[in-house]
Design an enzyme around this catalytic site. Sequence first.
Site, PDB file in Angstrom:
ATOM      1  N   ASP A   1      65.547  29.441  49.915  1.00  0.00           N
ATOM      2  CA  ASP A   1      64.782  28.436  49.354  1.00  0.00           C
ATOM      3  C   ASP A   1      65.634  27.201  49.211  1.00  0.00           C
ATOM      4  OD1 ASP A   1      62.720  27.188  48.016  1.00  0.00           O
ATOM      5  OD2 ASP A   1      62.158  28.566  46.664  1.00  0.00           O
ATOM      6  N   TRP A   2      64.759  25.992  49.083  1.00  0.00           N
ATOM      7  CA  TRP A   2      65.648  24.796  49.065  1.00  0.00           C
ATOM      8  C   TRP A   2      66.377  24.607  48.006  1.00  0.00           C
ATOM      9  CZ3 TRP A   2      63.199  26.221  53.024  1.00  0.00           C
ATOM     10  CH2 TRP A   2      62.823  25.529  53.823  1.00  0.00           C
TER      11      TRP A   2
END
Length: 767
Positions: free
Chosen positions: A312-313
């Site tokens: 995920d970012w």
Amino acid sequence: MRMRMPFGGCRQGETGGKRKSLLFLKKKKQKDFYPFGGDTPTPMCPHAKGAKVFCFFFSKKKFFLLFLLSSPAHADRAQTIVAAMTQAEKLTLLRGYFAISQHRKPADAIGSAGYVPGIARLGIPALQETDASLGVTNPDDVRPGDTAVALPSGVATAATFDPQVAYRNGAVLGREAAARGFNVVLGGGVNLAREPRGGRDFEYAGEDPLLAGLMVGAAVKGVQDQHVICTVKHFAVNDQESQRTTLNVVTPWPALRESDLLAFEIAIARGHPGAVMCAYNRIGGAYACENPVLLTSILKQDWHFPGFVMSDWGAVHQVGAFTAGLDQESAADLDSQAFFGAPLKAALANGTVTQARVNDAVTRILRAMDQAGLLDKPAKPAESVPADIATARQAEAEAIVLLRNEKNAALPLPHTLKTLLVVGANSDAGVPAGGGSSQVTPVSGYARRIELGNDGMQGYFRVAAFDPPAPLATLKARLPGTRILWADGRYPRQAILLAHRADAVIIFADQWEGESSDVPDLSLPSGQDALIAAVAAANPRTIVVLETGGPVLMPWRNKVPAILEAWYGGSGGADAIADVLLGKINPSGRLPITFPVSETDLPNPVVAGMYQSPGAAVSVDYPEGSDAGYRWYARTGKTPLYPFGFGLSYTHFALINLQVEGGQTLVISFDVKNTGPRPGADTPQAYVTSRAGKPGLRLIGWTRRTLAPGETQRVTITADPRLLADFAPARSMWHLSGGSYRVAVGPDAATPTLTGAANIDDHLLPP
């Protein structure tokens, strides 16, 4: 290579080429294959490519193994490319960039959530990655003026209990993404709604692992059939937004294998996503994106997942994530440093990371690209916005749940009404959308946007947006002979005075949910509960349309004759709501999540960490273990406001003639009859209520059948045996205890209309 496959699905092997098959079983008709519960036949092993496939399917009391072997015409394409790559080219594929800001995005990035450079020399395209599950997003208008069809929320799609609806929605998403040049969709949200106040519950597919897995798996397949890689996310147990980047989930692994992880396992087996996106939170002390048990032992070894794991970012904290099983660092510029840049090169140099591990990660990425056809440069499809809006409208119409219909059937509304009052919830503008990375800029733009305040990421995501068209305008167009009044609902006295003048009232009530924050409680915000009660006292024919991301409390429930749950409806929302209100469509949605009477009935009455400082080290134990949602209510004997699977119709159905067979799994047959005056769709559900003397409620299958008045259809549901089993960590296998298994069939989790039992043989299943 040894491969093991969970029952009820099939998996692509790790080498390519054309498939030749040997069949080691009796010849069986394809109609006998009932994967993961349900009674809808599914094509066996639907892979265009793949050398080794294991496919289990059931027929009556026995299960059979379809074992396909191939003699590939050439070696694995991904491995061939890896052998031709330089080290620098390999490392290029392991690191992505944030591509939202016009000032920061790489030069050849389209402009979206993420970007990974390609390698032109070898014909490897760049990965252009877009959010999300509910349509192609355009954050910060990075692509000026670009709009897309907003699909119904994930929980709405789950409420259809129809994987074909999910597949069609996925196909719309994949086609619209590909038309813009995107080849990766960051969708496939499969986290269970353990926390009904969770800010992203609207994106996900409810509280049951079988329902969530089948629905998300179908949506993922719909995307990937458009030659676009789709993810499943957020792996795993990202079931709340409060403290999501530091939260530590301490629920034991066996309980997670029987719930959250089983949902992912089913979705992966059914949808064959090219990538899995790992989550922000910790599990057992280790960050999900750095958790070797999760990423390597379970995902890659037990499940034999052939694709790649992306972060995920901003979810990577150390280069050790690579050895734990993370293959690609997404938007590395959002991490404290680009760990898969210089630190990874240093780890290679000192031997902490092996060349074999680098080759494995690159192979996985290329394999996913090859599976989606990206290495063959697929042609961009043409968009068909009217057709896609029609798909969204039909999906929303099937998602709407009729929760209440008293007072001589208050719904559907007659077209002969003289005066109708419409109240509240921005019904003069559009239908609400959830906030965060999934928020789509709808065709023709937002009808209204309201900034809800706060700073940082919460301020960025806390924008309540409304998708056109407006329910008010839609109802006016549908009821040309009716005088329609409107009140915004801010002043209850105004609405009360108008209610006295109307033959009927429709109150639209909304609850906004969004990424990065959970809702503090399940009441309707901004005084809407008091508004509904006051208007209902003034006009006994008051109908409530709920537009929510999940369950809400209803202190006014017994004061109104009719309630619809319409979720977040997307681009077709207003028309679908009108279709159901006016009887053009018979409502058939079913609740994919339990509606509680009170928050004190929840396993965690207060959201863990909600009122602590951001970034606090918080642990959460989900005391329900594998018994999330309706299973918890059954275990504790609590009565919900509305149970999982609940939904009414404008007609009536009967369930009769139950038969239950055992052996290796349960095979359940019964008749469904439409006993009412209208055609309609029914969704009877099968649950196991006791397993070899161990009580507990688990959904093991369902069917959705459309019936004419008086019509009867015979239904057969075959249970995935993992839903009957316990995960045995000592053996790392599923164990079905021998003995009597009791089942119930009914319209929802709390209504056992038919009951029966059969014996199951004691046996083990692979993980």
